[in-house]
Every structure is written in structure tokens, then in C-alpha cells.
Scaffold this motif. Structure first.
Motif, PDB file in Angstrom:
ATOM      1  N   LYS A  20       0.874  -1.174   0.000  1.00 28.07           N
ATOM      2  CA  LYS A  20       0.000   0.000   0.000  1.00 28.07           C
ATOM      3  C   LYS A  20       0.911   1.224   0.000  1.00 28.07           C
ATOM      4  O   LYS A  20       1.765   1.377   0.876  1.00 28.07           O
ATOM      5  CB  LYS A  20      -0.910   0.022   1.217  1.00 28.07           C
ATOM      6  CG  LYS A  20      -1.867   1.190   1.181  1.00 28.07           C
ATOM      7  CD  LYS A  20      -2.857   1.151   2.313  1.00 28.07           C
ATOM      8  CE  LYS A  20      -3.768   2.366   2.182  1.00 28.07           C
ATOM      9  NZ  LYS A  20      -4.747   2.406   3.253  1.00 28.07           N
ATOM     10  N   GLU A  41       2.413   4.819   0.503  1.00 26.06           N
ATOM     11  CA  GLU A  41       2.310   5.782   1.601  1.00 26.06           C
ATOM     12  C   GLU A  41       1.602   7.040   1.099  1.00 26.06           C
ATOM     13  O   GLU A  41       1.795   7.471  -0.038  1.00 26.06           O
ATOM     14  CB  GLU A  41       3.698   6.136   2.115  1.00 26.06           C
ATOM     15  CG  GLU A  41       4.425   4.953   2.726  1.00 26.06           C
ATOM     16  CD  GLU A  41       5.847   5.293   3.130  1.00 26.06           C
ATOM     17  OE1 GLU A  41       6.193   6.497   3.225  1.00 26.06           O
ATOM     18  OE2 GLU A  41       6.616   4.355   3.348  1.00 26.06           O
ATOM     19  N   GLU A  49       2.005  10.188   1.671  1.00 27.72           N
ATOM     20  CA  GLU A  49       2.889  11.279   1.233  1.00 27.72           C
ATOM     21  C   GLU A  49       3.431  11.011  -0.160  1.00 27.72           C
ATOM     22  O   GLU A  49       3.534  11.916  -0.984  1.00 27.72           O
ATOM     23  CB  GLU A  49       4.047  11.457   2.229  1.00 27.72           C
ATOM     24  CG  GLU A  49       4.912  12.654   1.951  1.00 27.72           C
ATOM     25  CD  GLU A  49       4.180  13.986   2.112  1.00 27.72           C
ATOM     26  OE1 GLU A  49       4.611  14.958   1.459  1.00 27.72           O
ATOM     27  OE2 GLU A  49       3.206  14.063   2.869  1.00 27.72           O
ATOM     28  N   TRP A  50       3.767   9.751  -0.464  1.00 18.20           N
ATOM     29  CA  TRP A  50       4.266   9.391  -1.797  1.00 18.20           C
ATOM     30  C   TRP A  50       3.176   9.623  -2.838  1.00 18.20           C
ATOM     31  O   TRP A  50       3.434  10.178  -3.900  1.00 18.20           O
ATOM     32  CB  TRP A  50       4.726   7.933  -1.813  1.00 18.20           C
ATOM     33  CG  TRP A  50       5.285   7.511  -3.129  1.00 18.20           C
ATOM     34  CD1 TRP A  50       6.555   7.671  -3.572  1.00 18.20           C
ATOM     35  CD2 TRP A  50       4.577   6.849  -4.177  1.00 18.20           C
ATOM     36  NE1 TRP A  50       6.685   7.155  -4.840  1.00 18.20           N
ATOM     37  CE2 TRP A  50       5.482   6.649  -5.237  1.00 18.20           C
ATOM     38  CE3 TRP A  50       3.266   6.411  -4.336  1.00 18.20           C
ATOM     39  CZ2 TRP A  50       5.132   6.028  -6.426  1.00 18.20           C
ATOM     40  CZ3 TRP A  50       2.904   5.800  -5.520  1.00 18.20           C
ATOM     41  CH2 TRP A  50       3.836   5.610  -6.554  1.00 18.20           C
TER      42      TRP A  50
END
Length: 96
Positions: free
Chosen positions: A13, A15, A17-18
Motif C-alpha cells: 500500500k 504511503e 505522502e508518496w
């Protein structure tokens, strides 16, 4: 749907922020690609591959360039369409 598939957990999954950074970068690159439409560019990917050609199209995922690069299409091709994924691009240089 089997019992096993209902209880399956994700193997990966991204992140949050990414994901936010990818969306922001794609939007920025789409704007840059729009400015380069019908112009000759050199594009370098994050993997170090370099392509040169005329920007013929783009969307929020891909950049399409018409290239005379025969590395992939052979010497018989006069112009090939190369499709590059926006988030894999490292450098776009406008060639005059």
C-alpha cells in the motif's frame, strides 16, 4: 467471493505522502508537456534512458513523442511514437 479473498490483506500500500507527491509531480509535468507540444525535446528517465523527439501529445499519465530513434524500431521506421510515463521522467530539455 471466497472467504479467503474477503480476508486478504494488501501486499503493498503506497504511503499517503508518496501518493501526494506523485499526483503533484504528474500535474506539474502535464503543464510542462503542454508548453512543449509540437516542439523538439530531449527526455531522460529516472532509469537513465534518453529519448529525443517532438512532443505530439500528453495526458496526466503519459508523454508521447515522435522520435527518429531506431534503437527500438529499426532503421526502416521513419518516425516512431514513444510513450513515456510521466512519473518516470527525470529531465525534459527543450531543444532549439
Amino acid at each position: 467471493m471466497t472467504l479467503q479473498s474477503r480476508n486478504a490483506s494488501p501486499l503493498y500500500k503506497a504511503e499517503a505522502e508518496w501518493v501526494k507527491n506523485v499526483h503533484s509531480t504528474r500535474q506539474k509535468l502535464a503543464g510542462i508537456c503542454a508548453q512543449c507540444l509540437n516542439r523538439t525535446v530531449r527526455v531522460q528517465t529516472i532509469d537513465g534512458h534518453t529519448f529525443e523527439g517532438v512532443v505530439i501529445g500528453h495526458d496526466h499519465t503519459y508523454l508521447h513523442i515522435a522520435s527518429r530513434d531506431t534503437r527500438f524500431w529499426g532503421p526502416a521506421s521513419s518516425a516512431a511514437i514513444t510513450t513515456l510515463v510521466l512519473f518516470e521522467l527525470l529531465v525534459i530539455t527543450l531543444l532549439i
